[in-house]
Write a protein that holds these residues in place. Sequence first.
Motif, PDB file in Angstrom:
ATOM      1  N   CYS A  15       0.876  -1.305  -0.032  1.00 59.09           N
ATOM      2  CA  CYS A  15       0.024  -0.092  -0.001  1.00 59.09           C
ATOM      3  C   CYS A  15       0.934   1.085  -0.071  1.00 59.09           C
ATOM      4  O   CYS A  15       1.665   1.413   0.801  1.00 59.09           O
ATOM      5  CB  CYS A  15      -0.810  -0.057   1.213  1.00 59.09           C
ATOM      6  SG  CYS A  15      -1.984   1.382   1.413  1.00 59.09           S
ATOM      7  N   TYR A  17      -0.526   4.572  -0.512  1.00 62.12           N
ATOM      8  CA  TYR A  17      -1.449   5.537  -0.247  1.00 62.12           C
ATOM      9  C   TYR A  17      -2.679   5.263   0.351  1.00 62.12           C
ATOM     10  O   TYR A  17      -3.237   4.152  -0.136  1.00 62.12           O
ATOM     11  CB  TYR A  17      -1.467   6.513  -1.523  1.00 62.12           C
ATOM     12  CG  TYR A  17      -2.382   7.947  -1.512  1.00 62.12           C
ATOM     13  CD1 TYR A  17      -1.745   9.023  -0.904  1.00 62.12           C
ATOM     14  CD2 TYR A  17      -3.733   7.680  -1.673  1.00 62.12           C
ATOM     15  CE1 TYR A  17      -2.390  10.134  -0.805  1.00 62.12           C
ATOM     16  CE2 TYR A  17      -4.707   9.053  -1.469  1.00 62.12           C
ATOM     17  CZ  TYR A  17      -3.798   9.976  -1.041  1.00 62.12           C
ATOM     18  OH  TYR A  17      -4.636  11.323  -1.038  1.00 62.12           O
ATOM     19  N   TYR A  18      -3.243   6.037   1.368  1.00 62.85           N
ATOM     20  CA  TYR A  18      -4.530   5.630   1.984  1.00 62.85           C
ATOM     21  C   TYR A  18      -5.145   7.254   2.478  1.00 62.85           C
ATOM     22  O   TYR A  18      -4.452   8.021   2.831  1.00 62.85           O
ATOM     23  CB  TYR A  18      -4.234   4.869   3.139  1.00 62.85           C
ATOM     24  CG  TYR A  18      -5.488   4.797   3.786  1.00 62.85           C
ATOM     25  CD1 TYR A  18      -6.387   3.796   3.616  1.00 62.85           C
ATOM     26  CD2 TYR A  18      -5.592   5.413   5.038  1.00 62.85           C
ATOM     27  CE1 TYR A  18      -7.618   3.760   4.347  1.00 62.85           C
ATOM     28  CE2 TYR A  18      -6.863   5.338   5.932  1.00 62.85           C
ATOM     29  CZ  TYR A  18      -7.791   4.359   5.572  1.00 62.85           C
ATOM     30  OH  TYR A  18      -9.130   4.335   6.198  1.00 62.85           O
ATOM     31  N   GLN A  19      -6.286   7.007   1.964  1.00 61.41           N
ATOM     32  CA  GLN A  19      -7.156   8.280   2.404  1.00 61.41           C
ATOM     33  C   GLN A  19      -8.687   7.796   2.570  1.00 61.41           C
ATOM     34  O   GLN A  19      -9.263   6.870   1.714  1.00 61.41           O
ATOM     35  CB  GLN A  19      -7.128   9.492   1.227  1.00 61.41           C
ATOM     36  CG  GLN A  19      -7.657  10.512   1.717  1.00 61.41           C
ATOM     37  CD  GLN A  19      -7.379  11.859   0.687  1.00 61.41           C
ATOM     38  OE1 GLN A  19      -6.523  11.800  -0.035  1.00 61.41           O
ATOM     39  NE2 GLN A  19      -8.005  13.129   0.825  1.00 61.41           N
ATOM     40  N   VAL A  39       2.401   6.802   4.222  1.00 64.66           N
ATOM     41  CA  VAL A  39       0.952   6.322   3.557  1.00 64.66           C
ATOM     42  C   VAL A  39      -0.032   6.861   4.122  1.00 64.66           C
ATOM     43  O   VAL A  39      -0.772   7.671   3.491  1.00 64.66           O
ATOM     44  CB  VAL A  39       0.948   4.639   3.758  1.00 64.66           C
ATOM     45  CG1 VAL A  39      -0.577   4.083   3.149  1.00 64.66           C
ATOM     46  CG2 VAL A  39       1.922   4.109   2.825  1.00 64.66           C
ATOM     47  N   SER A  40      -0.049   7.074   5.264  1.00 64.48           N
ATOM     48  CA  SER A  40      -1.100   7.887   6.017  1.00 64.48           C
ATOM     49  C   SER A  40      -0.516   7.653   7.653  1.00 64.48           C
ATOM     50  O   SER A  40      -0.399   6.654   8.349  1.00 64.48           O
ATOM     51  CB  SER A  40      -2.428   7.291   6.141  1.00 64.48           C
ATOM     52  OG  SER A  40      -3.223   8.039   6.814  1.00 64.48           O
ATOM     53  N   VAL A 181       2.474  13.222  -9.197  1.00 62.40           N
ATOM     54  CA  VAL A 181       3.218  12.010  -8.663  1.00 62.40           C
ATOM     55  C   VAL A 181       4.159  11.640  -9.671  1.00 62.40           C
ATOM     56  O   VAL A 181       5.286  11.415  -9.649  1.00 62.40           O
ATOM     57  CB  VAL A 181       2.297  10.861  -8.134  1.00 62.40           C
ATOM     58  CG1 VAL A 181       3.279   9.450  -7.931  1.00 62.40           C
ATOM     59  CG2 VAL A 181       1.343  11.254  -7.028  1.00 62.40           C
ATOM     60  N   GLY A 195       5.986   5.586   0.566  1.00 58.50           N
ATOM     61  CA  GLY A 195       4.655   5.792   0.145  1.00 58.50           C
ATOM     62  C   GLY A 195       4.581   7.170  -0.468  1.00 58.50           C
ATOM     63  O   GLY A 195       5.581   7.952  -0.790  1.00 58.50           O
ATOM     64  N   ILE A 196       3.327   7.583  -1.004  1.00 59.47           N
ATOM     65  CA  ILE A 196       3.082   8.708  -1.901  1.00 59.47           C
ATOM     66  C   ILE A 196       2.998  10.016  -0.875  1.00 59.47           C
ATOM     67  O   ILE A 196       1.801  10.077  -0.260  1.00 59.47           O
ATOM     68  CB  ILE A 196       2.026   8.713  -2.830  1.00 59.47           C
ATOM     69  CG1 ILE A 196       2.401   7.596  -3.919  1.00 59.47           C
ATOM     70  CG2 ILE A 196       1.764   9.926  -3.523  1.00 59.47           C
ATOM     71  CD1 ILE A 196       1.078   7.168  -4.947  1.00 59.47           C
ATOM     72  N   ASP A 197       3.874  10.853  -0.636  1.00 60.52           N
ATOM     73  CA  ASP A 197       3.714  11.833   0.271  1.00 60.52           C
ATOM     74  C   ASP A 197       3.555  13.200  -0.162  1.00 60.52           C
ATOM     75  O   ASP A 197       4.103  14.106   0.214  1.00 60.52           O
ATOM     76  CB  ASP A 197       4.928  11.802   1.485  1.00 60.52           C
ATOM     77  CG  ASP A 197       6.087  12.026   0.855  1.00 60.52           C
ATOM     78  OD1 ASP A 197       6.267  11.930  -0.658  1.00 60.52           O
ATOM     79  OD2 ASP A 197       7.142  12.073   1.430  1.00 60.52           O
ATOM     80  N   ARG A 202      -2.420  14.709  -2.313  1.00 61.36           N
ATOM     81  CA  ARG A 202      -3.607  14.521  -1.297  1.00 61.36           C
ATOM     82  C   ARG A 202      -5.012  15.554  -1.367  1.00 61.36           C
ATOM     83  O   ARG A 202      -6.110  15.088  -1.426  1.00 61.36           O
ATOM     84  CB  ARG A 202      -3.305  14.514  -0.103  1.00 61.36           C
ATOM     85  CG  ARG A 202      -3.965  13.963   0.946  1.00 61.36           C
ATOM     86  CD  ARG A 202      -3.646  13.681   2.156  1.00 61.36           C
ATOM     87  NE  ARG A 202      -2.025  12.638   2.370  1.00 61.36           N
ATOM     88  CZ  ARG A 202      -2.458  11.207   2.530  1.00 61.36           C
ATOM     89  NH1 ARG A 202      -3.697  10.838   2.728  1.00 61.36           N
ATOM     90  NH2 ARG A 202      -1.436  10.413   2.504  1.00 61.36           N
TER      91      ARG A 202
END
Length: 216
Positions: A15, A17-19, A39-40, A181, A195-197, A202
Motif C-alpha cells: 500500500c 497511499y491511503y485516504q 502512507v498515512s 506523482v 509511500g506517496i507523500d 492528497r
Amino acid sequence: MLLLLLIFLSRHCTCVYYQDWHRTRRPKLAVEGTLLPAVSQTVSAPNPNASEPSTSTFSSPRNTLSSTSGVVVAVNDAASSTPPPPTLPAAGADVTSSTGLSFDEEAKLVYGVVLSLRNMIKKISGRDEQFVNYRTSSYKLLLFETISGYKFTLLSDPFADSTSLRLALRGVYVGPFLEYVVRNPLVTMDSKTHGIDNEYFRSSVDRVMRGLPAFF
C-alpha cells in the motif's frame, strides 16, 4: 452516509497511499515495520523516537480530514512523516468501532481479493475480460488498474453508482496522480521504501472525491 476508502497498491503488493472519508469502523494501527512511511500517519505504527509533529498545512473545507478521520497529510520530510502517538479513547467512549484488523492486514486482504478475482476472471472469461468491481451486502469494491501496474481501489456503500465512482478513480489517475506523482521529480515512482507523500496530490484527491454527486 456514503463511505469512501481509497487504497493505492503498487506492483510490489504494498500500500503506497491511503485516504478515507466518513469511515466509521477504524482499523488498528499497522504493525511496526509493515507499512511504508508516508502512507498515512494515523494508520502507521507510532514511533517512540518522534521528536517533531507533522508540519502539514492541508485543511479540508469541511474539516473532516483530521487525525481522527484516517487522513493526515505526510510531507516529503523525514521528521514530519513521523506519525503522532495513538490517542487513547475518552472515558465512556465506544471502543467497539474498530474493524479488529491492523491496517497492514486490511491492505493485504484488499490486495489479495483484487489479485485473486482478477486472475480468476482472466482464466475463466479470457484475457480481454477485466475485473472492475464486485458488491457484497455491506460494501462495494471498485478497481481501476493502470498499464504500469498501479491499482486504484475504492470501497464504497454497496448501492453507490459504479459508473461515477469508476470515472472518479480514472479522474484521480489522469489528473492528480499524473500531475503531482508521475511528473514530480521529488516522488520516487515504483518505490519499495516510501509511500506517496505529496500534499498537493492528497488535497487534489480530496477535491475529486468531494465533487461526486453522491458525496455528503
